[in-house]
Design a protein around this motif. Sequence first.
Motif, PDB file in Angstrom:
ATOM      1  N   GLN A  17       0.770  -1.168   0.020  1.00 17.36           N
ATOM      2  CA  GLN A  17       0.057  -0.106  -0.036  1.00 17.36           C
ATOM      3  C   GLN A  17       0.955   1.190   0.019  1.00 17.36           C
ATOM      4  OE1 GLN A  17      -2.745  -0.255   3.317  1.00 17.36           O
ATOM      5  NE2 GLN A  17      -3.465  -2.209   2.559  1.00 17.36           N
ATOM      6  N   ALA A  18       2.080   1.234  -0.290  1.00 17.40           N
ATOM      7  CA  ALA A  18       2.998   2.242  -0.339  1.00 17.40           C
ATOM      8  C   ALA A  18       2.673   3.315  -1.161  1.00 17.40           C
ATOM      9  CB  ALA A  18       4.382   1.815  -0.757  1.00 17.40           C
ATOM     10  N   TYR A  19       2.055   2.885  -2.443  1.00 21.30           N
ATOM     11  CA  TYR A  19       1.603   4.093  -3.280  1.00 21.30           C
ATOM     12  C   TYR A  19       0.032   3.984  -3.612  1.00 21.30           C
ATOM     13  CZ  TYR A  19       6.488   4.207  -4.130  1.00 21.30           C
ATOM     14  OH  TYR A  19       7.753   3.929  -4.160  1.00 21.30           O
ATOM     15  N   ALA A  20      -0.763   4.266  -2.393  1.00 26.43           N
ATOM     16  CA  ALA A  20      -2.165   4.001  -2.378  1.00 26.43           C
ATOM     17  C   ALA A  20      -2.867   5.095  -1.826  1.00 26.43           C
ATOM     18  CB  ALA A  20      -2.596   2.719  -1.497  1.00 26.43           C
ATOM     19  N   ILE A  21      -4.233   5.237  -2.516  1.00 27.62           N
ATOM     20  CA  ILE A  21      -5.173   6.181  -2.216  1.00 27.62           C
ATOM     21  C   ILE A  21      -6.122   5.262  -1.445  1.00 27.62           C
ATOM     22  CG2 ILE A  21      -6.922   7.535  -2.893  1.00 27.62           C
ATOM     23  CD1 ILE A  21      -5.310   8.083  -5.546  1.00 27.62           C
ATOM     24  N   GLY A  22      -6.499   5.647  -0.052  1.00 32.05           N
ATOM     25  CA  GLY A  22      -7.401   4.907   0.632  1.00 32.05           C
ATOM     26  C   GLY A  22      -8.598   5.649   0.463  1.00 32.05           C
ATOM     27  N   VAL A  23      -9.914   4.763   0.176  1.00 35.43           N
ATOM     28  CA  VAL A  23     -11.232   5.232   0.067  1.00 35.43           C
ATOM     29  C   VAL A  23     -12.016   4.291   1.323  1.00 35.43           C
ATOM     30  CG1 VAL A  23     -13.236   5.572  -1.370  1.00 35.43           C
ATOM     31  CG2 VAL A  23     -10.917   5.439  -2.369  1.00 35.43           C
ATOM     32  N   GLU A  24     -12.178   4.904   2.371  1.00 33.13           N
ATOM     33  CA  GLU A  24     -12.831   4.300   3.559  1.00 33.13           C
ATOM     34  C   GLU A  24     -14.326   4.143   3.453  1.00 33.13           C
ATOM     35  OE1 GLU A  24     -11.245   6.517   6.695  1.00 33.13           O
ATOM     36  OE2 GLU A  24      -9.325   5.653   6.478  1.00 33.13           O
ATOM     37  N   SER A  25     -15.077   3.187   4.319  1.00 36.66           N
ATOM     38  CA  SER A  25     -16.428   2.992   4.385  1.00 36.66           C
ATOM     39  C   SER A  25     -17.115   2.794   3.059  1.00 36.66           C
ATOM     40  CB  SER A  25     -16.893   4.063   5.309  1.00 36.66           C
ATOM     41  OG  SER A  25     -16.294   3.974   6.687  1.00 36.66           O
ATOM     42  N   VAL A  26     -16.766   1.885   2.235  1.00 37.45           N
ATOM     43  CA  VAL A  26     -17.229   1.745   0.900  1.00 37.45           C
ATOM     44  C   VAL A  26     -18.068   0.745   1.112  1.00 37.45           C
ATOM     45  CG1 VAL A  26     -16.707   1.255  -1.435  1.00 37.45           C
ATOM     46  CG2 VAL A  26     -15.218   2.785  -0.384  1.00 37.45           C
ATOM     47  N   LYS A  27     -19.296   0.729   0.075  1.00 39.66           N
ATOM     48  CA  LYS A  27     -20.194  -0.373   0.213  1.00 39.66           C
ATOM     49  C   LYS A  27     -20.105  -0.712  -1.334  1.00 39.66           C
ATOM     50  CE  LYS A  27     -25.072  -1.146  -0.004  1.00 39.66           C
ATOM     51  NZ  LYS A  27     -26.425  -0.844   0.214  1.00 39.66           N
ATOM     52  N   VAL A  28     -19.756  -1.959  -1.376  1.00 34.79           N
ATOM     53  CA  VAL A  28     -19.371  -2.855  -2.666  1.00 34.79           C
ATOM     54  C   VAL A  28     -20.961  -3.098  -3.191  1.00 34.79           C
ATOM     55  CG1 VAL A  28     -18.772  -4.842  -3.633  1.00 34.79           C
ATOM     56  CG2 VAL A  28     -17.427  -3.927  -1.945  1.00 34.79           C
ATOM     57  N   LEU A  29     -21.162  -2.221  -4.405  1.00 32.22           N
ATOM     58  CA  LEU A  29     -22.413  -2.382  -5.250  1.00 32.22           C
ATOM     59  C   LEU A  29     -22.478  -3.508  -6.207  1.00 32.22           C
ATOM     60  CD1 LEU A  29     -23.204   1.371  -5.860  1.00 32.22           C
ATOM     61  CD2 LEU A  29     -23.982  -0.102  -3.799  1.00 32.22           C
ATOM     62  N   THR A  30     -21.363  -3.717  -7.104  1.00 32.38           N
ATOM     63  CA  THR A  30     -21.240  -4.582  -8.116  1.00 32.38           C
ATOM     64  C   THR A  30     -20.000  -5.465  -8.070  1.00 32.38           C
ATOM     65  OG1 THR A  30     -20.909  -3.492  -9.890  1.00 32.38           O
ATOM     66  CG2 THR A  30     -23.267  -3.668  -9.334  1.00 32.38           C
ATOM     67  N   ILE A  31     -19.888  -6.574  -8.417  1.00 29.94           N
ATOM     68  CA  ILE A  31     -18.634  -7.077  -8.592  1.00 29.94           C
ATOM     69  C   ILE A  31     -18.664  -7.947 -10.216  1.00 29.94           C
ATOM     70  CG2 ILE A  31     -16.921  -8.896  -8.056  1.00 29.94           C
ATOM     71  CD1 ILE A  31     -18.101  -8.597  -5.153  1.00 29.94           C
ATOM     72  N   GLN A  32     -17.796  -7.533 -10.988  1.00 33.01           N
ATOM     73  CA  GLN A  32     -17.822  -8.136 -12.414  1.00 33.01           C
ATOM     74  C   GLN A  32     -16.509  -8.824 -12.817  1.00 33.01           C
ATOM     75  OE1 GLN A  32     -18.748  -5.244 -15.649  1.00 33.01           O
ATOM     76  NE2 GLN A  32     -19.101  -7.064 -17.142  1.00 33.01           N
TER      77      GLN A  32
END
Length: 107
Positions: A17-32
């Motif tokens: 995760q050294a070069y990462a943007i964290g997006v917290e408290s996300v709800k997964v809507l779809t997985i394709q």
Amino acid sequence: MKVFKFLIVLASSFVSQAYAIGVESVKVLTIQTYTNGTVAVTTDKQHFGPSSCNSKAKYIVPATDKGLANTLSVLLTAKVASMPVTVYLHDSVCSSGYPMITSIIIE
């Protein structure tokens, strides 16, 4: 419960995760999933990612990612259990023009 937490940590440890943007408290809507093995995810917070990506309509786990199976497991678990996740996106690399996921952690 200990095994479940271990699996989450294991899945997230495959990618740095050294070069990462964290997006917290996300709800997964779809997985394709695609025939080439790539996984695409849509969430309730799709406006994050590097400016170099053509679109932020979905987040991508490329088929070449060595932690793909583990990341997919965490995504599916979060989706089925309606649990929020933190999505880590690479801060400068896109995959197929979309922000690339480096790891997922169930909150």
